[in-house]
Design a protein around this motif. Structure first.
Motif, PDB file in Angstrom:
ATOM      1  N   ILE A 521      28.964  29.225  23.056  1.00  0.00           N
ATOM      2  CA  ILE A 521      29.277  30.537  22.458  1.00  0.00           C
ATOM      3  C   ILE A 521      30.276  31.298  23.331  1.00  0.00           C
ATOM      4  N   GLY A 522      31.047  30.560  24.148  1.00  0.00           N
ATOM      5  CA  GLY A 522      32.076  31.180  24.979  1.00  0.00           C
ATOM      6  C   GLY A 522      31.574  31.500  26.381  1.00  0.00           C
ATOM      7  N   ARG A 539      28.602  34.604  19.046  1.00  0.00           N
ATOM      8  CA  ARG A 539      28.543  34.238  17.640  1.00  0.00           C
ATOM      9  C   ARG A 539      29.146  32.852  17.434  1.00  0.00           C
ATOM     10  N   THR A 540      28.614  32.143  16.424  1.00  0.00           N
ATOM     11  CA  THR A 540      29.215  30.897  15.970  1.00  0.00           C
ATOM     12  C   THR A 540      29.458  31.031  14.471  1.00  0.00           C
ATOM     13  N   SER A 541      29.948  29.975  13.873  1.00  0.00           N
ATOM     14  CA  SER A 541      30.188  30.028  12.434  1.00  0.00           C
ATOM     15  C   SER A 541      28.884  30.170  11.650  1.00  0.00           C
ATOM     16  N   GLU A 542      27.747  29.792  12.249  1.00  0.00           N
ATOM     17  CA  GLU A 542      26.466  29.834  11.546  1.00  0.00           C
ATOM     18  C   GLU A 542      25.508  30.880  12.092  1.00  0.00           C
ATOM     19  N   LEU A 543      25.640  31.253  13.376  1.00  0.00           N
ATOM     20  CA  LEU A 543      24.611  32.056  14.034  1.00  0.00           C
ATOM     21  C   LEU A 543      25.194  33.282  14.713  1.00  0.00           C
ATOM     22  N   PRO A 564      20.920  33.516  11.014  1.00  0.00           N
ATOM     23  CA  PRO A 564      19.521  33.336  10.617  1.00  0.00           C
ATOM     24  C   PRO A 564      18.727  32.619  11.695  1.00  0.00           C
ATOM     25  N   PHE A 565      17.452  32.287  11.402  1.00  0.00           N
ATOM     26  CA  PHE A 565      16.605  31.672  12.417  1.00  0.00           C
ATOM     27  C   PHE A 565      17.124  30.283  12.762  1.00  0.00           C
ATOM     28  N   ALA A 566      16.766  29.799  13.945  1.00  0.00           N
ATOM     29  CA  ALA A 566      17.138  28.456  14.384  1.00  0.00           C
ATOM     30  C   ALA A 566      16.024  27.919  15.283  1.00  0.00           C
ATOM     31  N   ARG A 596      20.229  24.650  13.689  1.00  0.00           N
ATOM     32  CA  ARG A 596      19.805  24.871  12.310  1.00  0.00           C
ATOM     33  C   ARG A 596      19.491  23.528  11.673  1.00  0.00           C
ATOM     34  N   LEU A 597      18.601  23.538  10.636  1.00  0.00           N
ATOM     35  CA  LEU A 597      18.278  22.295   9.948  1.00  0.00           C
ATOM     36  C   LEU A 597      19.542  21.701   9.351  1.00  0.00           C
ATOM     37  N   GLY A 598      19.890  20.498   9.791  1.00  0.00           N
ATOM     38  CA  GLY A 598      21.071  19.825   9.286  1.00  0.00           C
ATOM     39  C   GLY A 598      22.362  20.297   9.914  1.00  0.00           C
ATOM     40  N   GLY A 599      22.320  21.266  10.846  1.00  0.00           N
ATOM     41  CA  GLY A 599      23.530  21.788  11.470  1.00  0.00           C
ATOM     42  C   GLY A 599      23.764  21.196  12.855  1.00  0.00           C
ATOM     43  N   GLU A 600      24.917  21.533  13.416  1.00  0.00           N
ATOM     44  CA  GLU A 600      25.247  21.078  14.754  1.00  0.00           C
ATOM     45  C   GLU A 600      24.542  21.951  15.789  1.00  0.00           C
ATOM     46  N   PRO A 601      24.042  21.387  16.888  1.00  0.00           N
ATOM     47  CA  PRO A 601      23.377  22.201  17.912  1.00  0.00           C
ATOM     48  C   PRO A 601      24.388  23.057  18.678  1.00  0.00           C
TER      49      PRO A 601
END
Length: 612
Positions: A521-522, A539-543, A564-566, A596-601
């Motif tokens: 995250i930088g 921030r990331t594209s998902e979180l 959202p939650f992770a 995230r479920l199915g996402g990149e860590p």
């Protein structure tokens, strides 16, 4: 064996047999040609003395009899015949997932992806229902199947998916508890925690459902090894190859497979309901299957189904078994004929055969029949036992016109009130009785002398003179001269009070230190503007990742948040879903990972320099 009776059921054909029990195709007869085809499962007489086996058998019957779901095979009756027990259950005409996968493998084919995912979604729906179904006390049964395998998922020519064999299932109120560390189920279809003998919850069944789905999509078990020990080791430690590496067309299924086959229960979907939603979303992203499930099963197993029908000598049962494959969509509700009274048509004991000890059916009074066409004469017994109707048909003779009595009644009542005349007739009755009262008509002459003049609607109503007289009387009060307002008392000039010395307001909160963030995250320093508060780490594209903190000495007590939650892992160990408390943060970096479920860590490091 065929042609004999077990309880009130005639055995037609043995479908399967094992070391402890067997399953027969059987029929229950009744009056007026009533026939119901069932699958009759019973313990072999040689095994009836095995207490543990009998206990499991009875527990399964009692457990499943409480369940009523379109994707769970229903039990109609638990009975005792001689020295052994039997269960009459719904007969599913078709095959199992195991049979379909093996048959397609012989032809070099696989189950279409959308069909496989839909089958898994229906099994997840059954698991969710079984886990949440209420028990006798109203509390959820929390049933864990513990044996979700391709053998125990049946597929019918009508397009139905049925989960069977709750023989090793565990519920919250079963009659006996599994001893700690005991492993039950098939080793190749166990969750990591199940293979270690640890306590289980509903997420264990989701792992095994993931194995079944993987096998339907690829044709092979992802963890199966030639050696049992190696199979268990693979389940506990190895990650199966991605589906996209086997077939790029299966790539949309990779996220849901990854979620279901997560090693830690907390990394899987929270429950079977969430798994159902994931599977439904995955199905929406797949191309439609070329055929529906029912015709697909019929196409590949027509020979076996015909052989079963021909092997049954009873023509009535043959007609009952000839079920045309359904053309309905798998998502349509299943409408099945019902038998209101399970005791109808109890078969009398055959000559020379001792009558069986009959147990009260454990199934509810309503029994669902899967095989179409049965139950056509269910209500005929009521008709046969109904006494002949007396001849009240003559009551229908009010139709002849001797009802002219009503017409003469119409002219007689001149008051034009059909119903009110009876009540109106009552007032004249009291008037003749008190004869002296009518001459006393003194109140009547009093009102006529005072005919109040009615105001016509076109004229404005005249004001009451009494009211008009009152109006001038009010202003007749002596008007007091206006009182001169007293001269304003000269107030002392307002003198602004000298400003009180205010406590010095801090222009900015004193910094409590900084957070050092680096990684996915930088790289940045986040100022801690007070002894407690909330900061955004990145921030990331998902979180959106944040931190609730409180300074404690030279450390931070913190809780990691995300929108959202992770799923959070600390130093490679999964801790659960955000928000979640972190170990105290100091100068030593803390390695964190969010997924995230199915996402990149997302991996990053956090340390803190707290001002003393």
């Amino acid at each position: 064996m065929e042609g004999n009776y077990v309880g009130r059921y005639k055995l037609l054909k043995r479908l399967a047999a094992g070391g402890m029990g067997e399953v027969h195709l059987a029929a229950q007869g009744g009056p007026a040609g009533f026939e119901r085809v069932v699958a009759l499962k019973r313990i072999l007489p040689t095994m009836a003395s095995e207490r543990e086996l009998v206990k499991l058998f009875l527990d399964e019957a009692r457990l499943v009899a409480r369940l009523s779901h379109r994707n769970i095979c229903q039990i109609f009756e638990l009975g005792e015949d001689g020295d052994t027990y039997f269960v009459a259950m719904q007969y599913v005409q078709g095959t199992s997932v195991r049979g379909l996968v093996d048959r397609l493998a012989q032809d070099g084919e696989r189950i279409p992806p959308a069909m496989a995912v839909d089958i898994a979604a229906q099994v997840a729906d059954a698991l969710a229902y079984a886990y949440e179904a209420p028990g006798r006390d109203g509390q959820p049964l929390r049933i864990i199947h513990r044996d979700v395998t391709p053998h125990n998922v049946l597929l019918s020519v009508s397009g139905d998916v049925k989960l069977i064999d709750f023989g090793v299932a565990k519920s919250a109120d079963q009659s006996h508890a599994t001893q700690g560390g005991t492993i039950k189920g098939k080793l190749a279809y166990m969750s990591p925690e199940q293979s270690r003998g640890k306590p289980l919850d509903g997420r264990s069944d989701l792992f095994t459902l993931g194995i079944v789905l993987y096998e339907m999509l690829t044709g092979r078990n992802p963890f199966a090894q030639p050696d049992v020990i190696e199979t268990v080791r693979a389940i506990q430690n190895e990650t199966p190859p991605p589906l996209a590496a086997i077939d790029p067309a299966l790539a949309p299924c990779d996220p849901v497979i990854t979620a279901l086959l997560a090693k830690a229960p907390e990394d899987r979907p929270r429950d079977a309901n969430e798994a159902y939603e994931l599977l439904s979303a995955a199905k929406a992203g797949l191309p439609r299957a070329p055929k529906r499930l029912g015709p697909f099963v019929s196409e590949h197993f027509s020979a076996e189904i015909s052989a079963v029908i021909k092997s049954v000598s009873d023509s009535e049962v043959q007609r009952a078994l000839k079920v045309a494959p359904s053309t309905r969509d798998n998502s349509d509700p299943v409408v099945e004929p019902t038998v209101v009274d399970p005791s109808i048509g109890a078969k009398p004991a055959a000559p020379g055969r001792p009558g069986p000890k009959s147990m009260a059916p454990i199934a509810a009074a309503v029994a669902v029949v899967l095989v179409g066409g049965l139950g056509a004469g269910v209500a005929a017994w009521k008709f046969a036992s109904r006494p002949p109707r007396p001849e009240p048909i003559a009551v229908a003779t009010p139709t002849p016109t001797p009802t002219p009595t009503p017409p003469p009644e119409e002219p007689t009542p001149p008051p034009k009130l059909p119903e009110p005349p009876p009540p109106v007739a009552k007032p004249p009755e009291p008037t003749p009785e008190p004869t002296p009262t009518p001459p006393v008509v003194q109140p009547e002459p009093v009102p006529p002398p005072k005919p109040v003049e009615l105001v016509k609607p076109d004229k404005k109503p005249k004001k009451d003179p009494r009211l008009v007289a009152k109006a001038p009387t009010e202003p007749a009060r002596p008007v007091e001269p206006p009182k001169p307002e007293p001269a304003p008392v000269p107030l002392p000039p307002k003198t602004e009070p000298a400003p009180l010395p205010l406590p010095p307001t801090p222009a900015a909160p004193v910094s409590a230190g900084t957070l050092n963030v680096s990684g996915g995250i930088g790289r940045n320093k986040v100022d801690l503007s007070g002894a407690s508060g909330h900061v955004t780490l990145g921030r990331t594209s998902e979180l959106v990742i944040g931190l609730d903190y409180k300074v404690s000495g030279d450390l931070l007590a913190a809780t990691l948040t995300s929108e959202p939650f992770a799923i959070l892992s600390i130093d490679g160990v999964s801790k659960g879903r955000t928000p979640i408390a972190l170990p105290p943060i100091g100068k030593s970096p803390l390695a964190l990972e969010l997924r995230r479920l199915g996402g990149e860590p997302v991996r990053f490091m956090v340390s803190a320099d707290v001002a003393k």
